[in-house]
Design a protein around this motif. Structure first.
Motif, PDB file in Angstrom:
ATOM      1  N   ALA A 229      -1.084  -3.549   5.912  1.00 58.93           N
ATOM      2  CA  ALA A 229      -0.718  -3.278   4.552  1.00 58.93           C
ATOM      3  C   ALA A 229       0.813  -3.078   4.571  1.00 58.93           C
ATOM      4  CB  ALA A 229      -1.541  -2.515   3.872  1.00 58.93           C
ATOM      5  N   PRO A 230       1.519  -3.904   4.110  1.00 62.49           N
ATOM      6  CA  PRO A 230       2.912  -3.566   3.953  1.00 62.49           C
ATOM      7  C   PRO A 230       3.201  -2.018   3.382  1.00 62.49           C
ATOM      8  CG  PRO A 230       2.523  -5.895   2.895  1.00 62.49           C
ATOM      9  CD  PRO A 230       1.083  -5.097   3.112  1.00 62.49           C
ATOM     10  N   GLU A 231       4.158  -1.391   3.430  1.00 62.63           N
ATOM     11  CA  GLU A 231       4.353  -0.161   3.191  1.00 62.63           C
ATOM     12  C   GLU A 231       4.552   0.041   1.707  1.00 62.63           C
ATOM     13  OE1 GLU A 231       4.518   3.980   3.724  1.00 62.63           O
ATOM     14  OE2 GLU A 231       4.043   2.469   5.272  1.00 62.63           O
ATOM     15  N   ARG A 232       5.310  -0.961   0.900  1.00 71.42           N
ATOM     16  CA  ARG A 232       5.309  -0.893  -0.562  1.00 71.42           C
ATOM     17  C   ARG A 232       3.860  -1.181  -1.052  1.00 71.42           C
ATOM     18  NH1 ARG A 232       9.476  -4.178  -4.301  1.00 71.42           N
ATOM     19  NH2 ARG A 232       8.648  -3.314  -6.396  1.00 71.42           N
ATOM     20  N   LEU A 233       3.095  -1.933  -0.501  1.00 70.24           N
ATOM     21  CA  LEU A 233       1.833  -2.271  -1.108  1.00 70.24           C
ATOM     22  C   LEU A 233       0.885  -0.998  -1.145  1.00 70.24           C
ATOM     23  CD1 LEU A 233      -0.273  -4.222  -2.146  1.00 70.24           C
ATOM     24  CD2 LEU A 233      -0.606  -5.033  -0.143  1.00 70.24           C
ATOM     25  N   ALA A 234       0.844  -0.356   0.238  1.00 73.73           N
ATOM     26  CA  ALA A 234       0.284   0.675   0.677  1.00 73.73           C
ATOM     27  C   ALA A 234       0.649   1.918  -0.410  1.00 73.73           C
ATOM     28  CB  ALA A 234       0.442   1.246   1.969  1.00 73.73           C
ATOM     29  N   ALA A 235       1.860   2.029  -0.487  1.00 72.80           N
ATOM     30  CA  ALA A 235       2.228   3.117  -1.539  1.00 72.80           C
ATOM     31  C   ALA A 235       1.784   2.750  -2.917  1.00 72.80           C
ATOM     32  CB  ALA A 235       3.786   3.233  -1.556  1.00 72.80           C
ATOM     33  N   GLU A 236       2.016   1.686  -3.603  1.00 69.94           N
ATOM     34  CA  GLU A 236       1.420   1.125  -4.782  1.00 69.94           C
ATOM     35  C   GLU A 236       0.111   1.285  -4.905  1.00 69.94           C
ATOM     36  OE1 GLU A 236       4.961  -1.605  -6.440  1.00 69.94           O
ATOM     37  OE2 GLU A 236       3.266  -2.543  -5.802  1.00 69.94           O
ATOM     38  N   VAL A 237      -0.601   0.875  -4.111  1.00 67.55           N
ATOM     39  CA  VAL A 237      -2.044   0.988  -3.958  1.00 67.55           C
ATOM     40  C   VAL A 237      -2.652   2.469  -4.099  1.00 67.55           C
ATOM     41  CG1 VAL A 237      -4.425   0.603  -2.550  1.00 67.55           C
ATOM     42  CG2 VAL A 237      -2.704  -1.004  -2.964  1.00 67.55           C
ATOM     43  N   VAL A 238      -2.172   3.254  -3.414  1.00 63.87           N
ATOM     44  CA  VAL A 238      -2.425   4.697  -3.490  1.00 63.87           C
ATOM     45  C   VAL A 238      -1.975   5.282  -4.953  1.00 63.87           C
ATOM     46  CG1 VAL A 238      -2.179   6.976  -2.581  1.00 63.87           C
ATOM     47  CG2 VAL A 238      -2.309   5.183  -0.861  1.00 63.87           C
ATOM     48  N   GLY A 239      -0.860   5.021  -5.164  1.00 63.19           N
ATOM     49  CA  GLY A 239      -0.430   5.549  -6.572  1.00 63.19           C
ATOM     50  C   GLY A 239      -1.345   5.050  -7.686  1.00 63.19           C
ATOM     51  N   PHE A 240      -1.867   3.903  -7.626  1.00 65.96           N
ATOM     52  CA  PHE A 240      -2.518   3.440  -8.435  1.00 65.96           C
ATOM     53  C   PHE A 240      -3.864   4.012  -8.598  1.00 65.96           C
ATOM     54  CE2 PHE A 240      -5.239   0.307 -10.922  1.00 65.96           C
ATOM     55  CZ  PHE A 240      -4.483  -0.272 -11.822  1.00 65.96           C
ATOM     56  N   VAL A 241      -4.577   4.239  -7.390  1.00 67.45           N
ATOM     57  CA  VAL A 241      -5.940   4.640  -7.240  1.00 67.45           C
ATOM     58  C   VAL A 241      -5.706   6.284  -7.695  1.00 67.45           C
ATOM     59  CG1 VAL A 241      -7.746   5.586  -5.684  1.00 67.45           C
ATOM     60  CG2 VAL A 241      -6.653   3.232  -5.603  1.00 67.45           C
ATOM     61  N   GLN A 242      -4.811   6.894  -7.518  1.00 65.09           N
ATOM     62  CA  GLN A 242      -4.471   8.311  -7.541  1.00 65.09           C
ATOM     63  C   GLN A 242      -4.487   8.324  -9.346  1.00 65.09           C
ATOM     64  OE1 GLN A 242      -4.061  11.379  -5.868  1.00 65.09           O
ATOM     65  NE2 GLN A 242      -4.900  10.239  -4.122  1.00 65.09           N
ATOM     66  N   ALA A 243      -3.780   7.490 -10.025  1.00 63.85           N
ATOM     67  CA  ALA A 243      -3.705   7.463 -11.325  1.00 63.85           C
ATOM     68  C   ALA A 243      -5.117   7.027 -11.954  1.00 63.85           C
ATOM     69  CB  ALA A 243      -2.737   6.329 -11.982  1.00 63.85           C
TER      70      ALA A 243
END
Length: 321
Positions: A229-243
């Motif tokens: 997973a690209p770093e930006r995608l990984a960060a957005e995925v985690v942020g979205f799931v956390q939300a």
């Protein structure tokens, strides 16, 4: 989280001698644990006590046992609990077809000594050992890891039976007597807390609550388990799931769903999230239509905007530091 094949160098590894070694052991199996969980696991291993793990589904409770078995080079014996689970499925049963054949052969040979025949057909050779009894058997690589998974799905009488096993590491077979373990197995029990487990069983275990990970730890898990997973995608995925976990949903996504979603997005060659991508792939993250309907559309776009704002603010803070 899922564990891969462990290197041969890790086979038959000694038990960890400290909390730090326990953390390192879990990390060797790509399990990112917090210190509280590692401490509970270390003490359970050190003092020969079962470890009872509670938490929501998908947070990594079962994976602790899998990683422990893999990194220590021990056999994993998994007992998946369900309503109606009985001793025949969990502990042992007699091989009735083989017993009947033995009886027929004895009769054909003219053997009429009923006492001797009964003794023969109730020998260990005719016993089918299930996971709990198998866990008490000695093994050259060391005691196995016994995973009693989702105990809350089983009935209370089965809990009562486990008291003998977890107290004295023994099972009583009426026809054979008591079978004791030379060395206690490494026991992990899990529960999704669909019902309360009896205090008598909990008292025999050490306890740890496995919670949803924070953003930093979940990102580290994602990096280990979905390295593509690209770093930006990984960060957005985690942020979205956390939300999402702050939303009023019927079933919040666990770490397993985070990994599924990230891997699905990688297969779709996505470099970042978009409202359209989220709408199209929510079924890999959420498992109830009511939850999907609640998030799809404008709510997904709103959450994504919020996540990107938070990530941008965090980057600015890091650059300023």
């Amino acid at each position: 989280m899922t564990s891969g094949t462990m290197p041969r160098a890790l086979l038959s590894r000694a038990l960890p001698g400290s909390v730090e070694e326990t953390l390192a052991l879990l990390q060797a199996g790509d399990y990112v644990a917090d210190r509280a969980l590692a401490t509970a696991l270390f003490l359970a291993l050190k003092l020969n006590r079962p470890l009872f793990l509670e938490g929501e589904a998908g947070v990594g409770k079962t994976e602790v046992a899998k990683v422990l078995a893999g990194t220590l080079g021990r056999r994993l014996l998994r007992l998946q609990c369900y309503e109606g689970l009985d001793i025949a499925s969990a502990v042992y049963e007699w091989n009735y077809p083989r017993q009947m054949i033995a009886i027929r052969l004895a009769e054909a040979a003219g053997d009429r000594d009923r006492a001797a025949l009964e003794k023969d057909i109730f020998a260990r050779d005719f016993l089918i050992e299930r996971p709990v009894l198998q866990a008490l058997e000695p093994r050259p690589e060391g005691p196995p890891v016994l995973l009693i998974d989702e105990l809350d799905r089983a009935d209370e009488p089965f809990e009562a039976f486990l008291l003998e096993v977890l107290s004295d590491w023994q099972v009583t077979v009426p026809e054979l007597g008591t079978i004791r373990a030379e060395e206690p197995p490494l026991v992990i029990l899990t529960s999704n807390r669909t019902r309360e487990i009896h205090d008598a069983l909990k008292r025999r275990c050490f306890y740890a609550w496995v919670d949803y990970p924070g953003a930093a730890r979940e990102l580290e898990i994602l990096r280990r388990k979905a390295p593509g997973a690209p770093e930006r995608l990984a960060a957005e995925v985690v942020g979205f799931v956390q939300a999402l976990r702050r939303q009023d949903l019927f079933k919040l996504p666990g770490v397993a769903e985070t990994l599924d979603w990230a891997q699905a997005l990688v297969q779709l060659d996505k470099l970042e999230l978009s409202p359209e991508t989220i709408n199209d792939t929510l079924g890999t993250l959420l498992k109830y239509q009511d939850d999907i309907a609640r998030i799809q559309g404008s709510e997904a776009a709103r959450i994504l905007t919020q996540v990107r704002t938070e990530l941008a603010t965090a980057r600015l803070g890091q650059e300023g530091a």
